[in-house]
Motif scaffolding. Structure first.
Motif, PDB file in Angstrom:
ATOM      1  N   UNK A  37      11.309  -1.389  -3.668  1.00  0.00           N
ATOM      2  CA  UNK A  37      12.734  -1.679  -3.723  1.00  0.00           C
ATOM      3  C   UNK A  37      13.404  -1.435  -2.379  1.00  0.00           C
ATOM      4  N   UNK A  38      12.840  -0.525  -1.580  1.00  0.00           N
ATOM      5  CA  UNK A  38      13.414  -0.266  -0.259  1.00  0.00           C
ATOM      6  C   UNK A  38      13.149  -1.433   0.685  1.00  0.00           C
ATOM      7  N   UNK A  39      11.987  -2.055   0.537  1.00  0.00           N
ATOM      8  CA  UNK A  39      11.689  -3.238   1.352  1.00  0.00           C
ATOM      9  C   UNK A  39      12.622  -4.380   0.969  1.00  0.00           C
ATOM     10  N   UNK A  40      12.787  -4.596  -0.324  1.00  0.00           N
ATOM     11  CA  UNK A  40      13.680  -5.662  -0.770  1.00  0.00           C
ATOM     12  C   UNK A  40      15.115  -5.385  -0.330  1.00  0.00           C
ATOM     13  N   UNK A  41      15.526  -4.130  -0.394  1.00  0.00           N
ATOM     14  CA  UNK A  41      16.887  -3.783   0.016  1.00  0.00           C
ATOM     15  C   UNK A  41      17.079  -4.023   1.508  1.00  0.00           C
ATOM     16  N   UNK A  42      16.086  -3.657   2.316  1.00  0.00           N
ATOM     17  CA  UNK A  42      16.196  -3.843   3.764  1.00  0.00           C
ATOM     18  C   UNK A  42      16.381  -5.316   4.102  1.00  0.00           C
ATOM     19  N   UNK A  67       8.299 -17.261   3.654  1.00  0.00           N
ATOM     20  CA  UNK A  67       7.536 -16.023   3.792  1.00  0.00           C
ATOM     21  C   UNK A  67       7.595 -15.254   2.482  1.00  0.00           C
ATOM     22  N   UNK A  68       6.446 -14.746   2.057  1.00  0.00           N
ATOM     23  CA  UNK A  68       6.345 -13.893   0.877  1.00  0.00           C
ATOM     24  C   UNK A  68       5.918 -12.506   1.341  1.00  0.00           C
ATOM     25  N   UNK A  69       6.525 -11.471   0.809  1.00  0.00           N
ATOM     26  CA  UNK A  69       6.108 -10.091   1.056  1.00  0.00           C
ATOM     27  C   UNK A  69       5.714  -9.486  -0.275  1.00  0.00           C
ATOM     28  N   UNK A  70       4.485  -8.958  -0.368  1.00  0.00           N
ATOM     29  CA  UNK A  70       4.125  -8.276  -1.610  1.00  0.00           C
ATOM     30  C   UNK A  70       4.452  -6.794  -1.491  1.00  0.00           C
ATOM     31  N   UNK A  71       4.892  -6.209  -2.575  1.00  0.00           N
ATOM     32  CA  UNK A  71       5.353  -4.824  -2.554  1.00  0.00           C
ATOM     33  C   UNK A  71       4.807  -4.066  -3.765  1.00  0.00           C
ATOM     34  N   UNK A 103       0.796  -1.230   0.000  1.00  0.00           N
ATOM     35  CA  UNK A 103       0.000   0.000   0.000  1.00  0.00           C
ATOM     36  C   UNK A 103       0.826   1.276   0.000  1.00  0.00           C
ATOM     37  N   UNK A 104       0.196   2.347  -0.431  1.00  0.00           N
ATOM     38  CA  UNK A 104       0.849   3.664  -0.519  1.00  0.00           C
ATOM     39  C   UNK A 104       0.950   4.341   0.840  1.00  0.00           C
ATOM     40  N   UNK A 105      -0.007   4.087   1.735  1.00  0.00           N
ATOM     41  CA  UNK A 105       0.012   4.729   3.044  1.00  0.00           C
ATOM     42  C   UNK A 105      -0.293   6.206   2.983  1.00  0.00           C
ATOM     43  N   UNK A 106      -1.370   6.571   2.283  1.00  0.00           N
ATOM     44  CA  UNK A 106      -1.710   7.982   2.088  1.00  0.00           C
ATOM     45  C   UNK A 106      -1.912   8.717   3.414  1.00  0.00           C
ATOM     46  N   UNK A 107      -2.555   8.070   4.377  1.00  0.00           N
ATOM     47  CA  UNK A 107      -2.836   8.750   5.650  1.00  0.00           C
ATOM     48  C   UNK A 107      -1.575   8.939   6.485  1.00  0.00           C
ATOM     49  N   UNK A 108      -0.517   8.261   6.103  1.00  0.00           N
ATOM     50  CA  UNK A 108       0.757   8.378   6.812  1.00  0.00           C
ATOM     51  C   UNK A 108       1.670   9.450   6.233  1.00  0.00           C
ATOM     52  N   UNK A 109       1.253  10.084   5.161  1.00  0.00           N
ATOM     53  CA  UNK A 109       2.087  11.117   4.585  1.00  0.00           C
ATOM     54  C   UNK A 109       2.251  12.270   5.583  1.00  0.00           C
ATOM     55  N   UNK A 142       6.744 -10.634  -3.918  1.00  0.00           N
ATOM     56  CA  UNK A 142       5.807 -10.522  -5.037  1.00  0.00           C
ATOM     57  C   UNK A 142       5.741  -9.041  -5.389  1.00  0.00           C
ATOM     58  N   UNK A 143       6.518  -8.650  -6.385  1.00  0.00           N
ATOM     59  CA  UNK A 143       6.767  -7.237  -6.668  1.00  0.00           C
ATOM     60  C   UNK A 143       5.705  -6.679  -7.622  1.00  0.00           C
ATOM     61  N   UNK A 144       4.572  -6.313  -7.062  1.00  0.00           N
ATOM     62  CA  UNK A 144       3.467  -5.822  -7.882  1.00  0.00           C
ATOM     63  C   UNK A 144       3.805  -4.510  -8.577  1.00  0.00           C
ATOM     64  N   UNK A 145       4.519  -3.637  -7.880  1.00  0.00           N
ATOM     65  CA  UNK A 145       4.892  -2.371  -8.487  1.00  0.00           C
ATOM     66  C   UNK A 145       5.798  -2.554  -9.687  1.00  0.00           C
ATOM     67  N   UNK A 146       6.779  -3.426  -9.556  1.00  0.00           N
ATOM     68  CA  UNK A 146       7.703  -3.675 -10.658  1.00  0.00           C
ATOM     69  C   UNK A 146       7.007  -4.407 -11.807  1.00  0.00           C
TER      70      UNK A 146
END
Length: 270
Positions: free
Chosen positions: A67-72, A58-62, A18-24, A96-100
């Motif tokens: 890319x920052x999650x994958x880098x971390x 474990x799978x993480x969708x992004x 998610x984009x996290x709009x409310x967290x901006x 699972x890189x949905x953005x890419x």
């Protein structure tokens, strides 16, 4: 208790697209699941909990800043915990890189369908799904719970929580027999879906879901309509979880968690 040989230990998906709009503006440069609570990214809390609970894959969708999650995790997979595990106990962490792949997030049902080949390679596979922006430090990932669910024949098992202030109407109710209900029974109440659940692969196949496994077309679809359909047919169970739980959806909730201190003990639901 270990799962029977016919039911290998379940895999898990952590939702982090998610984009996290409310967290901006915090999420303008940092994906929401990497925001830290008590010095650890939200995602790390779940990776550690799953690893401690015996989940080996474990799978993480992004999507947003994926890319920052994958880098971390490329630099720091499962600190402390992985050192204590053999290769047989911890198989891997995949993305699972949905953005890419598509340029946008696929929403919850679309994201699960996209990751399904990684999560559920067998027709009878069951798997965990958890939202990466939820903080529930005392929730135990239980092999016993997974085994009971695998043996139940249900399509999903949901953990519900008492309604937080920002969602007083709740989502689902729990029947006397542990069946999930779309509407509260007379004299009962609906509770909020914690976003922690066990699912069976069949829920994301016809006749329940029309998205092809692997979601090659990039269909974005919410999960709630699918769950409500399965609940109405009596194929979903639920239970109430009353431990510390926070939907870390705003900067204020994040600040309140961190202000509470790492050793503050049980926290009220926000």
């Amino acid at each position: 208790m270990r799962l029977a040989a016919a039911h290998p230990p379940p895999r898990a998906l952590i939702l982090a697209a998610g984009r996290g709009e409310r967290m901006r503006p915090l999420t303008d440069t940092c994906p929401k699941p990497l925001l830290a609570v008590h010095g650890r990214p939200l995602l790390q809390w779940w990776v550690d909990a799953l690893t401690q609970g015996g989940v080996a894959e474990i799978v993480i969708n992004t999507a947003w800043l994926g890319e920052k999650i994958e880098d971390y995790f490329g630099r720091q997979r499962t600190p402390d915990k992985r050192e204590q595990l053999s290769n047989q106990e911890f198989t891997g962490l995949r993305f699972s890189a949905e953005g890419r792949d598509f340029g946008y997030a696929l929403e919850t049902a679309g994201g699960i369908a996209r990751a399904l080949p990684l999560l559920a390679p067998r027709a009878d596979s069951v798997f965990w799904v958890l939202a990466g922006d939820i903080f529930a430090p005392d929730f135990a990932i239980s092999a016993d719970a997974a085994q009971r669910f695998a043996a139940s024949g249900r399509l999903a098992h949901l953990w519900l929580v008492p309604n937080p202030a920002h969602k007083p109407q709740g989502d689902f109710a729990v029947g006397a027999d542990g069946e999930a209900l779309n509407d509260a029974p007379p004299g009962g109440v609906r509770h909020t879906f914690s976003t922690i659940a066990l699912y069976r692969r069949a829920l994301f196949e016809p006749p329940w879901c029309d998205i092809l496994p692997g979601n090659p077309q990039g269909t974005a679809a919410p999960l709630a309509p699918l769950l409500r359909k399965a609940i109405a047919a009596g194929h979903v169970s639920a239970e109430l979880y009353t431990g510390a739980w926070t939907d870390v959806g705003t900067p204020e909730r994040l600040a309140q968690l961190n202000d509470a201190g790492a050793d503050a003990g049980p926290r009220p639901i926000l």
